[in-house]
Design a protein around this motif. Sequence first.
Motif, PDB file in Angstrom:
ATOM      1  N   MET A   1       0.826  -1.201   0.000  1.00  0.00           N
ATOM      2  CA  MET A   1       0.000   0.000   0.000  1.00  0.00           C
ATOM      3  C   MET A   1       0.859   1.249   0.000  1.00  0.00           C
ATOM      4  N   THR A   2       2.059   1.161  -0.588  1.00  0.00           N
ATOM      5  CA  THR A   2       3.079   2.176  -0.310  1.00  0.00           C
ATOM      6  C   THR A   2       4.073   2.233  -1.442  1.00  0.00           C
ATOM      7  N   PHE A   3       4.710   3.404  -1.651  1.00  0.00           N
ATOM      8  CA  PHE A   3       5.900   3.475  -2.491  1.00  0.00           C
ATOM      9  C   PHE A   3       6.988   4.223  -1.730  1.00  0.00           C
ATOM     10  N   SER A   4       8.235   3.817  -1.978  1.00  0.00           N
ATOM     11  CA  SER A   4       9.340   4.357  -1.194  1.00  0.00           C
ATOM     12  C   SER A   4      10.635   4.308  -1.985  1.00  0.00           C
ATOM     13  N   ILE A   5      11.580   5.116  -1.532  1.00  0.00           N
ATOM     14  CA  ILE A   5      12.952   5.028  -2.023  1.00  0.00           C
ATOM     15  C   ILE A   5      13.873   5.001  -0.811  1.00  0.00           C
ATOM     16  N   VAL A   6      14.812   4.076  -0.845  1.00  0.00           N
ATOM     17  CA  VAL A   6      15.835   3.919   0.188  1.00  0.00           C
ATOM     18  C   VAL A   6      17.165   4.224  -0.491  1.00  0.00           C
ATOM     19  N   ALA A   7      18.011   5.062   0.121  1.00  0.00           N
ATOM     20  CA  ALA A   7      19.206   5.479  -0.609  1.00  0.00           C
ATOM     21  C   ALA A   7      20.343   5.864   0.317  1.00  0.00           C
ATOM     22  N   ARG A   8      21.526   5.936  -0.301  1.00  0.00           N
ATOM     23  CA  ARG A   8      22.763   6.380   0.345  1.00  0.00           C
ATOM     24  C   ARG A   8      23.300   7.557  -0.465  1.00  0.00           C
ATOM     25  N   SER A   9      23.862   8.554   0.201  1.00  0.00           N
ATOM     26  CA  SER A   9      24.445   9.686  -0.512  1.00  0.00           C
ATOM     27  C   SER A   9      25.674   9.246  -1.282  1.00  0.00           C
ATOM     28  N   ASP A  10      26.040  10.025  -2.282  1.00  0.00           N
ATOM     29  CA  ASP A  10      27.167   9.652  -3.142  1.00  0.00           C
ATOM     30  C   ASP A  10      28.468   9.538  -2.368  1.00  0.00           C
ATOM     31  N   ASP A  11      28.622  10.331  -1.294  1.00  0.00           N
ATOM     32  CA  ASP A  11      29.842  10.253  -0.484  1.00  0.00           C
ATOM     33  C   ASP A  11      29.742   9.206   0.620  1.00  0.00           C
ATOM     34  N   GLY A  12      28.609   8.537   0.713  1.00  0.00           N
ATOM     35  CA  GLY A  12      28.431   7.470   1.688  1.00  0.00           C
ATOM     36  C   GLY A  12      28.158   7.918   3.103  1.00  0.00           C
ATOM     37  N   GLN A  13      28.020   9.224   3.342  1.00  0.00           N
ATOM     38  CA  GLN A  13      27.876   9.718   4.705  1.00  0.00           C
ATOM     39  C   GLN A  13      26.435   9.749   5.197  1.00  0.00           C
ATOM     40  N   LEU A  14      25.483   9.767   4.283  1.00  0.00           N
ATOM     41  CA  LEU A  14      24.079   9.849   4.676  1.00  0.00           C
ATOM     42  C   LEU A  14      23.306   8.653   4.141  1.00  0.00           C
ATOM     43  N   HIS A  15      22.329   8.215   4.919  1.00  0.00           N
ATOM     44  CA  HIS A  15      21.397   7.178   4.508  1.00  0.00           C
ATOM     45  C   HIS A  15      19.992   7.663   4.814  1.00  0.00           C
ATOM     46  N   GLY A  16      19.023   7.256   3.986  1.00  0.00           N
ATOM     47  CA  GLY A  16      17.674   7.723   4.258  1.00  0.00           C
ATOM     48  C   GLY A  16      16.604   6.983   3.500  1.00  0.00           C
ATOM     49  N   VAL A  17      15.374   7.302   3.871  1.00  0.00           N
ATOM     50  CA  VAL A  17      14.182   6.694   3.286  1.00  0.00           C
ATOM     51  C   VAL A  17      13.129   7.788   3.113  1.00  0.00           C
ATOM     52  N   ALA A  18      12.486   7.804   1.946  1.00  0.00           N
ATOM     53  CA  ALA A  18      11.304   8.629   1.735  1.00  0.00           C
ATOM     54  C   ALA A  18      10.164   7.710   1.350  1.00  0.00           C
ATOM     55  N   VAL A  19       8.973   7.934   1.918  1.00  0.00           N
ATOM     56  CA  VAL A  19       7.865   7.010   1.733  1.00  0.00           C
ATOM     57  C   VAL A  19       6.550   7.778   1.670  1.00  0.00           C
ATOM     58  N   ALA A  20       5.607   7.278   0.868  1.00  0.00           N
ATOM     59  CA  ALA A  20       4.249   7.824   0.828  1.00  0.00           C
ATOM     60  C   ALA A  20       3.261   6.682   0.661  1.00  0.00           C
ATOM     61  N   SER A  21       2.029   6.901   1.157  1.00  0.00           N
ATOM     62  CA  SER A  21       1.065   5.804   1.141  1.00  0.00           C
ATOM     63  C   SER A  21      -0.348   6.309   1.402  1.00  0.00           C
ATOM     64  N   LYS A  22      -1.326   5.531   0.934  1.00  0.00           N
ATOM     65  CA  LYS A  22      -2.712   5.684   1.388  1.00  0.00           C
ATOM     66  C   LYS A  22      -2.877   4.795   2.618  1.00  0.00           C
ATOM     67  N   PHE A  23      -2.235   5.240   3.684  1.00  0.00           N
ATOM     68  CA  PHE A  23      -2.193   4.477   4.937  1.00  0.00           C
ATOM     69  C   PHE A  23      -1.832   5.467   6.025  1.00  0.00           C
ATOM     70  N   LEU A  24      -2.459   5.389   7.164  1.00  0.00           N
ATOM     71  CA  LEU A  24      -2.192   6.321   8.251  1.00  0.00           C
ATOM     72  C   LEU A  24      -0.765   6.174   8.776  1.00  0.00           C
ATOM     73  N   ALA A  25      -0.025   7.282   8.807  1.00  0.00           N
ATOM     74  CA  ALA A  25       1.290   7.349   9.458  1.00  0.00           C
ATOM     75  C   ALA A  25       2.273   6.309   8.938  1.00  0.00           C
ATOM     76  N   ALA A  26       2.369   6.181   7.617  1.00  0.00           N
ATOM     77  CA  ALA A  26       3.329   5.221   7.055  1.00  0.00           C
ATOM     78  C   ALA A  26       4.756   5.526   7.487  1.00  0.00           C
ATOM     79  N   GLY A  27       5.051   6.800   7.718  1.00  0.00           N
ATOM     80  CA  GLY A  27       6.399   7.169   8.145  1.00  0.00           C
ATOM     81  C   GLY A  27       6.778   6.643   9.511  1.00  0.00           C
ATOM     82  N   ALA A  28       5.795   6.220  10.294  1.00  0.00           N
ATOM     83  CA  ALA A  28       6.075   5.637  11.606  1.00  0.00           C
ATOM     84  C   ALA A  28       6.390   4.156  11.534  1.00  0.00           C
ATOM     85  N   LEU A  29       6.076   3.532  10.399  1.00  0.00           N
ATOM     86  CA  LEU A  29       6.189   2.080  10.294  1.00  0.00           C
ATOM     87  C   LEU A  29       7.226   1.619   9.281  1.00  0.00           C
TER      88      LEU A  29
END
Length: 286
Positions: A1-29
């Motif tokens: 019920m969701t789409f997301s991207i998981v990634a690392r910065s080009d220099d390797g110093q940062l990691h992260g996730v962006a997510v969106a969904s038709k679901f309550l508070a997907a960012g919490a899960l």
Amino acid sequence: MTFSIVARSDDGQLHGVAVASKFLAAGALVPAAEADVGALATQASANLAYRPQGLTMLRTGVAAADVVAGLVAADGERDHRQLGVVAATGPGATWTGPKCHDWAGGQAGDGWAAQGNILTGPQVVDALRDTWLAGSTLPFPQRLLAALRAGDEAGGDRRGRQSAGLLVVRRGGGYGGGSDVVVDLRVDDHPDPVAELDRLLAVHSLLFTRPDPATLLDLTGALAAEVGALLAALGHQDPAGPEQALVSWAGMENLEERLVPGRIDPVVLEHLRRTAPHVPAPRSAS
């Protein structure tokens, strides 16, 4: 019920996730990340145990593809799961169980993984991928959000919109250097959550992004006089001079992360000019 991207910065110093969904508070899960270790997203019929288990495996140096393989192999409900993983180095990896609701799928490359289920079609993941790859000049949080926005504009979750989230980590990158959490923003229930997340990130960047040393201005001469006058108009004066008054005002405005002794961030200066009542520019000594 969701789409997301998981990634690392080009220099390797940062990691992260962006997510969106038709679901309550997907960012919490959905997202999990650890500085210098990696990040992951667990979705569809999300298995929240993947988050601590996956980070534990990444912490020991297991490659992203092997983390995915290990997690799903041990999960009797893997056919209903979706997962994206990025490690400290190497390519990302993604899994879509065959019983996830259409359209469902994912793609991965060096330092990224994009995935989604119950989407309007494969063009959503294509948009995540293409925008991520084209965004190398953007700051890392904005690059993740740009990819998420592109996926949303390509159709996103075919059931509609409800929530979005952005998590970014870097060693010592959090507020005051006392944590690794650079950005942790969520829109839990909103008719246009990705746009609202974009607005929140802009506010976050104003308040908490540390200044670029190359842009700092010396707080001396006419500039110091102008800053002092603007601060005085706002009721902030200090016998020690405008720099101390600036510290007081910036603390009230939550801009303390942008303070540098003896200098001023142009972002802070512009905010001060917008905020203060109009005062005449100080005249130069003749």
